[in-house]
Design a protein around this motif. Structure first.
Motif, PDB file in Angstrom:
ATOM      1  N   THR A   2       0.823  -1.201   0.000  1.00 39.56           N
ATOM      2  CA  THR A   2       0.000   0.000   0.000  1.00 39.56           C
ATOM      3  C   THR A   2       0.858   1.252   0.000  1.00 39.56           C
ATOM      4  O   THR A   2       2.058   1.195   0.232  1.00 39.56           O
ATOM      5  CB  THR A   2      -0.903   0.031   1.253  1.00 39.56           C
ATOM      6  OG1 THR A   2      -0.075   0.230   2.403  1.00 39.56           O
ATOM      7  CG2 THR A   2      -1.726  -1.229   1.393  1.00 39.56           C
ATOM      8  N   ASN A   3       0.212   2.410  -0.234  1.00 39.58           N
ATOM      9  CA  ASN A   3       0.974   3.656  -0.211  1.00 39.58           C
ATOM     10  C   ASN A   3       1.535   3.927   1.180  1.00 39.58           C
ATOM     11  O   ASN A   3       2.568   4.554   1.316  1.00 39.58           O
ATOM     12  CB  ASN A   3       0.129   4.834  -0.717  1.00 39.58           C
ATOM     13  CG  ASN A   3      -1.045   5.162   0.181  1.00 39.58           C
ATOM     14  OD1 ASN A   3      -1.644   4.292   0.799  1.00 39.58           O
ATOM     15  ND2 ASN A   3      -1.401   6.421   0.223  1.00 39.58           N
ATOM     16  N   CYS A 100      -0.453  13.937  -4.025  1.00 37.40           N
ATOM     17  CA  CYS A 100      -1.693  13.181  -3.827  1.00 37.40           C
ATOM     18  C   CYS A 100      -1.579  11.871  -4.601  1.00 37.40           C
ATOM     19  O   CYS A 100      -1.237  11.867  -5.785  1.00 37.40           O
ATOM     20  CB  CYS A 100      -2.889  13.982  -4.326  1.00 37.40           C
ATOM     21  SG  CYS A 100      -4.448  13.073  -4.190  1.00 37.40           S
ATOM     22  N   ASN A 101      -1.887  10.776  -3.923  1.00 36.64           N
ATOM     23  CA  ASN A 101      -1.778   9.445  -4.537  1.00 36.64           C
ATOM     24  C   ASN A 101      -2.860   9.153  -5.563  1.00 36.64           C
ATOM     25  O   ASN A 101      -2.693   8.294  -6.405  1.00 36.64           O
ATOM     26  CB  ASN A 101      -1.840   8.358  -3.462  1.00 36.64           C
ATOM     27  CG  ASN A 101      -0.633   8.381  -2.582  1.00 36.64           C
ATOM     28  OD1 ASN A 101       0.487   8.503  -3.065  1.00 36.64           O
ATOM     29  ND2 ASN A 101      -0.839   8.281  -1.290  1.00 36.64           N
ATOM     30  N   HIS A 102      -3.982   9.834  -5.473  1.00 33.82           N
ATOM     31  CA  HIS A 102      -5.098   9.556  -6.380  1.00 33.82           C
ATOM     32  C   HIS A 102      -5.807  10.864  -6.739  1.00 33.82           C
ATOM     33  O   HIS A 102      -6.899  11.139  -6.255  1.00 33.82           O
ATOM     34  CB  HIS A 102      -6.055   8.544  -5.766  1.00 33.82           C
ATOM     35  CG  HIS A 102      -6.354   8.797  -4.327  1.00 33.82           C
ATOM     36  ND1 HIS A 102      -5.492   8.462  -3.316  1.00 33.82           N
ATOM     37  CD2 HIS A 102      -7.404   9.396  -3.733  1.00 33.82           C
ATOM     38  CE1 HIS A 102      -6.017   8.843  -2.168  1.00 33.82           C
ATOM     39  NE2 HIS A 102      -7.159   9.414  -2.382  1.00 33.82           N
ATOM     40  N   ASN A 105      -9.632  11.138  -7.868  1.00 32.70           N
ATOM     41  CA  ASN A 105     -10.707  10.817  -6.931  1.00 32.70           C
ATOM     42  C   ASN A 105     -10.754  11.841  -5.811  1.00 32.70           C
ATOM     43  O   ASN A 105      -9.747  12.435  -5.454  1.00 32.70           O
ATOM     44  CB  ASN A 105     -10.481   9.425  -6.324  1.00 32.70           C
ATOM     45  CG  ASN A 105     -10.385   8.352  -7.377  1.00 32.70           C
ATOM     46  OD1 ASN A 105     -11.045   8.420  -8.399  1.00 32.70           O
ATOM     47  ND2 ASN A 105      -9.543   7.376  -7.138  1.00 32.70           N
ATOM     48  N   CYS A 107     -10.497  13.264  -2.302  1.00 30.25           N
ATOM     49  CA  CYS A 107      -9.646  12.881  -1.183  1.00 30.25           C
ATOM     50  C   CYS A 107     -10.293  13.275   0.136  1.00 30.25           C
ATOM     51  O   CYS A 107     -10.975  14.294   0.216  1.00 30.25           O
ATOM     52  CB  CYS A 107      -8.286  13.568  -1.287  1.00 30.25           C
ATOM     53  SG  CYS A 107      -7.362  13.086  -2.746  1.00 30.25           S
ATOM     54  N   HIS A 108     -10.055  12.478   1.135  1.00 33.38           N
ATOM     55  CA  HIS A 108     -10.588  12.770   2.459  1.00 33.38           C
ATOM     56  C   HIS A 108      -9.599  13.561   3.300  1.00 33.38           C
ATOM     57  O   HIS A 108      -9.940  14.029   4.371  1.00 33.38           O
ATOM     58  CB  HIS A 108     -10.990  11.468   3.167  1.00 33.38           C
ATOM     59  CG  HIS A 108     -12.097  10.758   2.463  1.00 33.38           C
ATOM     60  ND1 HIS A 108     -13.375  11.238   2.436  1.00 33.38           N
ATOM     61  CD2 HIS A 108     -12.101   9.626   1.740  1.00 33.38           C
ATOM     62  CE1 HIS A 108     -14.133  10.425   1.725  1.00 33.38           C
ATOM     63  NE2 HIS A 108     -13.379   9.443   1.290  1.00 33.38           N
ATOM     64  N   GLU A 122      -0.755   9.984   2.874  1.00 32.77           N
ATOM     65  CA  GLU A 122      -2.194  10.221   2.872  1.00 32.77           C
ATOM     66  C   GLU A 122      -2.862   8.927   3.303  1.00 32.77           C
ATOM     67  O   GLU A 122      -2.584   7.855   2.766  1.00 32.77           O
ATOM     68  CB  GLU A 122      -2.642  10.615   1.464  1.00 32.77           C
ATOM     69  CG  GLU A 122      -4.080  10.995   1.379  1.00 32.77           C
ATOM     70  CD  GLU A 122      -4.457  11.510   0.004  1.00 32.77           C
ATOM     71  OE1 GLU A 122      -5.648  11.722  -0.206  1.00 32.77           O
ATOM     72  OE2 GLU A 122      -3.568  11.679  -0.861  1.00 32.77           O
ATOM     73  N   GLU A 124      -5.892   6.596   3.442  1.00 34.12           N
ATOM     74  CA  GLU A 124      -7.119   6.344   2.693  1.00 34.12           C
ATOM     75  C   GLU A 124      -8.076   5.559   3.578  1.00 34.12           C
ATOM     76  O   GLU A 124      -8.016   4.336   3.636  1.00 34.12           O
ATOM     77  CB  GLU A 124      -6.795   5.590   1.407  1.00 34.12           C
ATOM     78  CG  GLU A 124      -5.888   6.389   0.495  1.00 34.12           C
ATOM     79  CD  GLU A 124      -5.472   5.608  -0.735  1.00 34.12           C
ATOM     80  OE1 GLU A 124      -6.320   4.887  -1.297  1.00 34.12           O
ATOM     81  OE2 GLU A 124      -4.300   5.720  -1.101  1.00 34.12           O
ATOM     82  N   SER A 125      -8.928   6.297   4.297  1.00 34.91           N
ATOM     83  CA  SER A 125      -9.869   5.663   5.204  1.00 34.91           C
ATOM     84  C   SER A 125     -11.202   6.400   5.175  1.00 34.91           C
ATOM     85  O   SER A 125     -11.401   7.357   5.921  1.00 34.91           O
ATOM     86  CB  SER A 125      -9.310   5.642   6.630  1.00 34.91           C
ATOM     87  OG  SER A 125     -10.255   5.072   7.504  1.00 34.91           O
ATOM     88  N   PRO A 126     -12.115   5.953   4.319  1.00 36.09           N
ATOM     89  CA  PRO A 126     -13.439   6.581   4.279  1.00 36.09           C
ATOM     90  C   PRO A 126     -14.152   6.510   5.635  1.00 36.09           C
ATOM     91  O   PRO A 126     -14.991   7.349   5.944  1.00 36.09           O
ATOM     92  CB  PRO A 126     -14.198   5.775   3.228  1.00 36.09           C
ATOM     93  CG  PRO A 126     -13.138   5.162   2.377  1.00 36.09           C
ATOM     94  CD  PRO A 126     -11.972   4.915   3.289  1.00 36.09           C
TER      95      PRO A 126
END
Length: 164
Positions: A2-3, A100-102, A105, A107-108, A122, A124-126
Motif C-alpha cells: 500500500t501507499n 496526492c496518490n489519487h 478521486n 480525497c478525504h 495520505e 485512505e480511510s473513508p
C-alpha cells in the motif's frame, strides 16, 4: 504493497512515484484543458522525490538550478495550481506540501506524519471521514471539507528503536 507501506520505507525508490504523478498530472491537465507548464511539472516532480512534505522555500533552490525564476511567488503559483487540481495536498501543521496518490478521486485529506523522519502519507480511510461527518451532523454542523493530521512514529522509526 500500500501507499502507507511505501511511504514509510526509507530505501524506497521514488522513480515510480514520480513517473506516476507526472503521468497523472499530464492526463488530468489534458482532460481539463489546462497547461502543465515546465515549472509546474518540476515542482510536482520535486514534491514526489520523497514522501517528506516540502515547503515552498525547500523548492526554490531546485528552480534556480533548473534555470527558472526562483522568487517565492513563482513557486507559490505553481503550488496553488497543483493544489487546485488535486495533485498535491498542503499539510498545514508543517506549512508544506506532498503529492496526492489519487488525484482523479475525491480525497478525504487525512495524513499520518512521522515526527522522527518527517515522512508523511495520505491515509485512505473513508471510515474516518464518515465518523467526522456523522459526529458533526449530530450537533447540526455541515462539513464542507476536512483535513486531519495525525502525528506519531512510522514503522521504520519504531523498528530503529527511536523514542516516540
Amino acid at each position: 504493497m500500500t501507499n502507507v507501506d511505501i511511504a514509510f520505507q526509507p530505501e524506497h525508490d521514488h522513480g515510480h512515484c514520480i513517473n506516476q504523478a507526472l503521468h497523472d498530472a499530464a492526463e488530468l491537465c489534458r482532460s481539463r484543458q489546462l497547461r502543465l507548464t515546465p515549472i509546474r511539472e518540476l515542482v510536482l516532480k520535486l514534491i514526489w522525490q520523497s514522501h517528506k512534505p516540502l515547503g515552498a522555500y525547500d523548492i526554490l533552490p531546485a528552480l534556480a538550478d533548473a534555470g527558472f525564476n526562483s522568487a517565492p511567488p513563482t513557486v507559490y503559483r505553481a503550488l496553488d495550481f497543483l493544489q487546485e487540481q488535486g495533485l498535491v495536498h498542503r499539510i498545514a501543521s508543517l506549512n508544506a506540501f506532498m503529492g496526492c496518490n489519487h488525484p482523479k478521486n475525491h480525497c478525504h485529506n487525512s495524513f499520518l506524519i512521522c515526527r522522527q523522519c518527517h515522512s508523511a502519507v495520505e491515509l485512505e480511510s473513508p471510515a474516518i471521514s464518515k465518523a467526522v461527518k456523522k459526529t458533526a451532523s449530530e450537533i447540526g454542523f455541515a462539513v464542507e471539507s476536512e483535513t486531519i493530521e495525525i502525528a506519531g512514529t512510522c514503522p521504520a522509526c519504531l523498528t530503529k528503536g527511536q523514542p516516540e
